[in-house]
Design an enzyme around this catalytic site. Structure first.
Site, PDB file in Angstrom:
ATOM      1  CB  SER A 196      -0.829   0.172   1.294  1.00  0.00           C
ATOM      2  OG  SER A 196      -1.964  -1.041   1.242  1.00  0.00           O
ATOM      3  CG  ASP A 255       5.660  -6.613  -4.731  1.00  0.00           C
ATOM      4  OD1 ASP A 255       4.520  -6.607  -3.836  1.00  0.00           O
ATOM      5  OD2 ASP A 255       6.247  -5.791  -4.626  1.00  0.00           O
ATOM      6  CG  HIS A 304       8.989   0.800  -2.132  1.00  0.00           C
ATOM      7  ND1 HIS A 304       9.460   0.223  -3.335  1.00  0.00           N
ATOM      8  CD2 HIS A 304       7.693   0.690  -1.962  1.00  0.00           C
ATOM      9  CE1 HIS A 304       8.319  -0.234  -3.869  1.00  0.00           C
ATOM     10  NE2 HIS A 304       7.218  -0.261  -3.053  1.00  0.00           N
TER      11      HIS A 304
END
Length: 584
Positions: free
Chosen positions: A56, A112, A222
């Site tokens: 998220s 991921d 990130h």
């Protein structure tokens, strides 16, 4: 980097944000336990399902892309962390239509890729038809640095989502959707640029902040390190970003070869904290440099917020070189196809892009709206002398007006009045031969409208336009009736009444009306500009200690109003005093 947030509990934040999508798009539903946002079964006919997701904090990616014509399901991890393989498995097996097969699109981050890959293999083991595309478009990571891991996935991923989603909605097979999605991924290159790292709600401020004048090119979504830090301005920054993306001589980063003969799609993406205004300026800079330096004129230009890094103060550029899909629909057609989801925002249709309107409205066609003479005559030399005296007095008073407005307002009143006064001063010499009072005033009005902004600028423009109307209502348009104080008084009265339709300000409200109303009233009674100017000055002085009931001063509050007059009233009184002096 700001560590202040409205919601500091990251778990509550993610779940409440996912729930909001079901509120804004009724075709979606939420599996709260697994943080899976999916398309309701009765929202679309059976088709190849597209599943994506990740940590998220990249909203509207991925959950807000769930909807007809785009994603069928999105799996959310915690902020900046991959969802688990079990979450993803449940999405593929239980939450999306599987009869036509499932395509999984994932960005190239180790967590991921591993978790989505594990879920894909589990689904295949269960007998499902599933394929996966791994997106790595970030030119901020070169071949040497990327090594075996390869490039990170960033905003170009949404082009894969959109094109593959449209093809799936069109009834294509999994093999076709997978092939086209991979083609888009292979022909897209992106890079980002940020002014600051971002703070993750619920965490301490651990990131090393950039210096005040630093920009980090290639910073990951990130907070991962970028390619370089620079102090360049926007044009130089964009130049470096495009070089990383498109310089064919850079063997470490020559991921995409694009020229003027290629059809391309440009995506300028807001990383979350850039204003819409500034993103517009950035988009223009990118498009200009692409054309000038590379001869590239994209067939589609999309700008907006598609993949963020929370409230990242940065942007990314993505360029897709389109290819023949071999499935009967071009990448451009699929990009333009409608999508019913909360996160996609590119509503320009193919027909508009294919045949864009070309006409403009230039000044040469606007002559019909020009004002006509009012038939009232002035002595332009006298008028210009008086006006010059008034304007010079306002300019001289600017420091005092600014000081008063700093105490009770936002400090811009003096600068606004000075800007308008200087603008009129620079142009009144050209009006020396204009004897018609209406046309003389029209020239001044146009200058005021273009040089003064804010509330006071609008009020002056309304008043002056109404004043011109007041003159024309007394003239016959073709005669040479001289203007006297009574004519001006009547015109001022009409203008005051007109302004009353747009502002409720009355004497006693601590506004410029406290100087204007006494001037108009006294001129109407005595036809004496000197007495009228004195009345305006007295009215402005009375505003000292008067509590405001209108304007920004109402919100500023405090006791400053007891110490200074209203800056707008004071400035107007100075104008009238200068006008009176110029007429002596």
């Amino acid at each position: 980097m700001s560590s202040k947030h409205f919601i500091n509990d990251p778990t509550h934040l993610v779940l409440s944000a996912l729930k909001s999508i079901t509120l804004t798009n009724p075709t979606t539903a939420l599996d709260e336990e697994n943080k899976v946002l999916y398309l309701r079964p009765d929202a679309a006919k059976p088709q190849v399902s597209l599943v994506s997701g990740g940590g998220s904090g990249h909203e509207p990616s991925f959950a807000a892309f769930v909807g007809r014509g785009l994603l069928s399901g999105a799996v959310a991890g915690t902020i900046f962390a991959s969802p688990s393989a079990e979450q993803i498995r449940r999405c593929i097996l239980q939450r999306v239509e599987a009869s036509k097969g499932v395509l999984v699109v994932v960005m190239n981050y180790t967590g991921d890729v591993l978790n989505f890959g594990m879920a894909v293999e589990k689904a295949k083991a269960a007998g499902m038809e599933v394929e996966m595309v791994v997106m790595g478009d970030d030119a901020g990571v070169g071949r040497e640095k990327g090594g075996k891991v390869g490039r990170r996935g960033i905003a170009g991923t949404v082009l894969v989502h959109k094109i593959a989603g449209a093809l799936a909605a069109d009834g294509a097979s999994l093999k076709e959707v997978h092939k086209v999605a991979q083609m888009v991924a292979d022909n897209t290159v992106s890079i980002g640029s940020s002014l600051s790292h971002v703070h993750v709600p619920g965490r301490g401020a651990t990131e090393e902040e950039l210096k005040e004048n630093e920009i980090e090119i290639g910073m990951g979504i990130h907070n991962e390190p970028g390619s370089e830090k620079t102090k360049a301005d926007l044009p130089a920054n964009v130049k470096t970003m495009l070089k990383y993306m498109l310089d064919s001589s850079d063997k470490d980063r020559a991921f995409l070869s694009a020229s003027s003969s290629d059809e391309t799609v440009l995506l300028v993406n807001n990383l979350g904290g850039v204003s819409v205004l500034e993103l517009g300026g950035i988009t223009t800079e990118v498009v200009t440099q692409l054309s000038k330096d590379y001869g590239i004129k994209p067939a589609r230009i999309i700008a907006g917020t598609f993949m963020t890094s929370l409230n990242g103060l940065g942007f990314s550029i993505s360029l897709l070189k389109t290819k023949d899909t071999g499935v009967g629909r071009s990448m451009i057609e699929l990009l333009d196809a409608p999508a019913e989801c909360a996160g996609w925002s590119a509503p320009i249709s193919s027909s508009t892009w294919a045949k864009p309107p070309s006409q403009t409205r230039d000044q040469s066609t606007a002559g019909a709206g020009e004002n006509k003479p009012c038939g009232l005559e002035i002595d332009p030399a006298v008028a210009t002398k008086a006006l010059r005296s008034a304007l010079e007095r306002v300019i001289k008073a600017e420091p005092d007006i600014t000081h008063y407005d700093t105490v009770v307002g936002d400090g811009d009143c003096g600068i606004g009045l000075k800007r308008g006064a200087e603008g009129v001063l620079n142009h009144i010499d050209g009006a020396q031969q204009q004897k018609d009072a209406g046309l003389y005033l029209d020239k001044i009005i146009s200058i005021v409208e273009n040089s003064m902004d804010g509330t006071s600028g609008a009020l002056y423009a309304i008043f002056l336009n109404a004043l011109a109307h007041g003159l024309r209502s007394q003239g016959n348009g073709s005669g040479s009736k001289p203007v006297d104080a009574k004519v001006w008084a009547k015109a001022l009265e009409i203008a005051s009444q007109s302004m009353g339709k747009y502002t409720p300000a009355k004497p006693g409200d601590r506004t410029l009306v406290d100087a204007l109303a006494p001037f108009v009233e006294e001129l109407g009674k005595s036809s004496d500009v000197q007495k009228a100017a004195q009345a305006a000055d007295e009215g402005a002085k009375k505003t000292k200690g008067m509590k405001a009931s209108l304007g920004r001063t109402v919100y500023v509050g405090g006791s400053g109003y007891e110490e200074v007059p209203d800056p707008g009233a004071y400035g107007l009184a100075e104008f009238f005093s200068g006008l009176a002096a110029g007429l002596q």
